[in-house]
Design a protein around this motif. Structure first.
Motif, short mmCIF file in Angstrom:
data_model
loop_
_atom_site.label_atom_id
_atom_site.label_comp_id
_atom_site.label_asym_id
_atom_site.label_seq_id
_atom_site.Cartn_x
_atom_site.Cartn_y
_atom_site.Cartn_z
N VAL A 211 1.03 -1.25 -0.10
CA VAL A 211 0.10 -0.08 0.00
C VAL A 211 0.80 1.36 0.10
N THR A 212 0.53 2.23 -0.97
CA THR A 212 1.55 3.28 -1.16
C THR A 212 1.70 4.26 0.11
N ALA A 213 0.63 4.38 0.97
CA ALA A 213 0.79 5.16 2.02
C ALA A 213 1.70 4.67 3.07
N TRP A 214 1.19 3.45 3.21
CA TRP A 214 1.89 2.68 4.22
C TRP A 214 3.52 2.42 4.11
N ASN A 215 3.80 2.42 2.86
CA ASN A 215 5.05 2.16 2.42
C ASN A 215 5.79 3.36 2.60
N ARG A 233 22.04 -0.61 5.79
CA ARG A 233 20.81 -1.45 5.43
C ARG A 233 19.56 -0.89 5.41
N TYR A 234 19.30 0.01 6.48
CA TYR A 234 18.02 0.76 6.18
C TYR A 234 18.11 1.79 5.33
N ARG A 235 19.00 2.53 4.81
CA ARG A 235 19.08 3.39 3.85
C ARG A 235 18.90 2.70 2.62
N GLU A 236 19.50 1.46 2.38
CA GLU A 236 19.26 0.77 1.09
C GLU A 236 17.72 0.25 1.12
N ALA A 237 17.14 -0.04 1.95
CA ALA A 237 15.90 -0.66 2.09
C ALA A 237 15.08 0.51 1.68
N ALA A 238 15.35 1.68 2.38
CA ALA A 238 14.43 2.80 2.07
C ALA A 238 14.43 3.23 0.47
N GLU A 239 15.43 3.15 -0.29
CA GLU A 239 15.77 3.44 -1.42
C GLU A 239 15.26 2.42 -2.52
N ARG A 240 15.29 1.28 -2.24
CA ARG A 240 14.66 0.06 -2.93
C ARG A 240 13.09 0.28 -2.74
N GLY A 241 12.65 0.60 -1.69
CA GLY A 241 11.20 0.73 -1.55
C GLY A 241 10.85 2.25 -2.37
N ALA A 242 11.33 3.20 -2.22
CA ALA A 242 11.04 4.17 -3.08
C ALA A 242 11.07 4.03 -4.67
N ASN A 243 12.34 3.61 -4.85
CA ASN A 243 12.45 3.15 -6.41
C ASN A 243 11.17 2.12 -6.86
N PHE A 244 10.98 1.25 -6.20
CA PHE A 244 9.96 0.61 -6.44
C PHE A 244 8.49 0.93 -6.66
N LEU A 245 8.05 1.92 -5.64
CA LEU A 245 6.95 2.73 -5.96
C LEU A 245 6.85 3.77 -6.99
N LEU A 246 7.98 4.29 -7.24
CA LEU A 246 8.24 5.41 -8.29
C LEU A 246 8.22 4.69 -9.46
N THR A 247 8.33 3.31 -9.55
CA THR A 247 8.26 2.62 -10.94
C THR A 247 6.97 1.84 -10.98
N ALA A 248 6.56 1.31 -9.91
CA ALA A 248 5.31 0.38 -10.06
C ALA A 248 4.02 0.91 -9.83
N LEU A 249 3.93 2.30 -8.96
CA LEU A 249 2.86 2.67 -8.67
C LEU A 249 2.74 4.02 -8.91
N VAL A 250 3.37 4.59 -10.01
CA VAL A 250 3.21 5.81 -10.72
C VAL A 250 2.31 5.76 -12.13
N ARG A 251 1.26 6.63 -12.05
CA ARG A 251 0.60 6.41 -13.37
C ARG A 251 1.51 7.13 -14.52
N PRO A 252 1.01 6.98 -15.74
CA PRO A 252 1.66 7.70 -16.86
C PRO A 252 1.53 9.07 -16.89
N ASP A 253 0.54 9.80 -16.17
CA ASP A 253 0.44 11.30 -15.97
C ASP A 253 0.76 11.60 -14.70
N GLY A 254 1.74 10.92 -13.83
CA GLY A 254 2.22 11.35 -12.75
C GLY A 254 1.73 11.14 -11.58
N GLY A 255 0.36 10.68 -11.51
CA GLY A 255 -0.37 10.53 -10.45
C GLY A 255 0.03 9.04 -9.87
N LEU A 256 -0.44 8.93 -8.63
CA LEU A 256 -0.09 7.50 -8.05
C LEU A 256 -1.21 6.52 -8.11
N LEU A 257 -0.82 5.33 -7.92
CA LEU A 257 -1.96 4.29 -7.79
C LEU A 257 -1.82 3.79 -5.91
#
Length: 287
Positions: A211-215, A233-257
């Motif tokens: 879930v985007t908000a909880w992530n 390890r915590y910084r790497e986990a934060a970066e991986r999480g952010a990169n995932f959300l910005l890749t998989a949960l961003v719509r073509p118009d820039g909005g979020l899922l």
């Protein structure tokens, strides 16, 4: 009757910082101490259950939620900064390590929750008896472990014991006739063995939605964990999480899922998704 009031505690810390109000700081420390010493905190594996069913933080509803652990990790980190007490650092570390071990998806996002029930019974995964501990640790190590974690023949909940720490380690050690340092070493070794034994049980169900908000909350907590504790390890986990959300949960118009599961992201995001992900990206940038 008791839910963890993480954001209220963060507010009180800021009141203390601005005004020097020692009562505000005392309220925070008393609440955080009681929560982390109670059964609502997973003394074996780290992380907090969703709420306490009693007034003492002893008996939880055993469900664990990502958002609670994100918000509580942050407030324990903040309290460690205010007080310099290693206890708060340890609890924050244990929360973040639990999330890395058990709540992190291969793609980099963080899972939503674990259920309260396993094998059809609430809390079955988490409770112990002295005989069960002795089978894992042997007689002498079990005696120390049970004395500190309040694991008794009569139990503290439905005939079983929810591990909690009702007395300081100095008092428990004196009762056992050993030094606090020796007891701490014994507990640290024993807890790993008990955790591994618990892993052989049928685990509670995993809610593997991302879930985007909880992530966003957990990315922020991981970023703060790195900034305060220095563990990469915590910084790497934060970066991986952010990169995932910005890749998989961003719509073509820039909005979020809103949500992702099993390779599919869907549902337009709500205001809280935008707010918490924005906050997370600021935390990560600052880290």
């Amino acid at each position: 009757p008791k839910f963890p009031p993480a954001t209220g505690l963060s507010l009180l810390l800021r009141q203390h910082r601005r005004s020097g109000d020692t009562h505000a700081r005392h309220m925070v420390e008393k609440t955080l101490d009681a929560m982390a010493q109670g059964g609502m905190y997973d003394q074996i594996g780290g992380g907090f259950a969703r709420y306490s069913t009693d007034e003492r933080w002893l008996v939880p509803h055993f469900e664990k939620m990502l958002y609670d652990n994100a918000l509580l990790a942050k407030v324990y980190l903040e309290t460690s900064q205010v007080t310099g007490e290693t206890f708060y650092r340890r609890v924050a570390t244990e929360i973040l390590d639990y999330v890395l071990r058990e709540m992190t998806a291969p793609e980099g996002g963080f899972y939503s929750a674990t259920d309260a029930d396993s094998e059809g019974a609430e809390g079955a995964f988490y409770v112990w008896s002295p005989a069960g501990i002795e089978a894992v640790l042997g007689k002498e190590e079990a005696r120390r472990f049970c004395a500190y974690y309040d694991i008794t023949e009569q139990g503290n909940w439905e005939g079983k014991s929810i591990p909690n720490t009702p007395q300081p380690i100095q008092i428990a050690a004196a009762g056992l006739g050993i030094s606090p340092e020796a007891l701490q070493r014994s507990l640290d070794e024993a807890r790993l063995k008990v955790y591994e034994a618990r892993r052989q049980r049928v685990p509670p169900g995993l809610d593997d939605k991302i879930v985007t908000a909880w992530n966003g909350m957990m990315i922020g907590a991981m970023a703060e964990g790195y900034r305060v504790l220095g563990d990469v390890r915590y910084r790497e986990a934060a970066e991986r999480g952010a990169n995932f959300l910005l890749t998989a949960l961003v719509r073509p118009d820039g909005g979020l899922l809103r949500t992702y599961r099993a390779g599919r992201a869907h549902v337009n995001a709500y205001l809280e998704d935008y707010a918490y992900l924005s906050e997370a990206l600021i935390d990560l940038y600052e880290a």
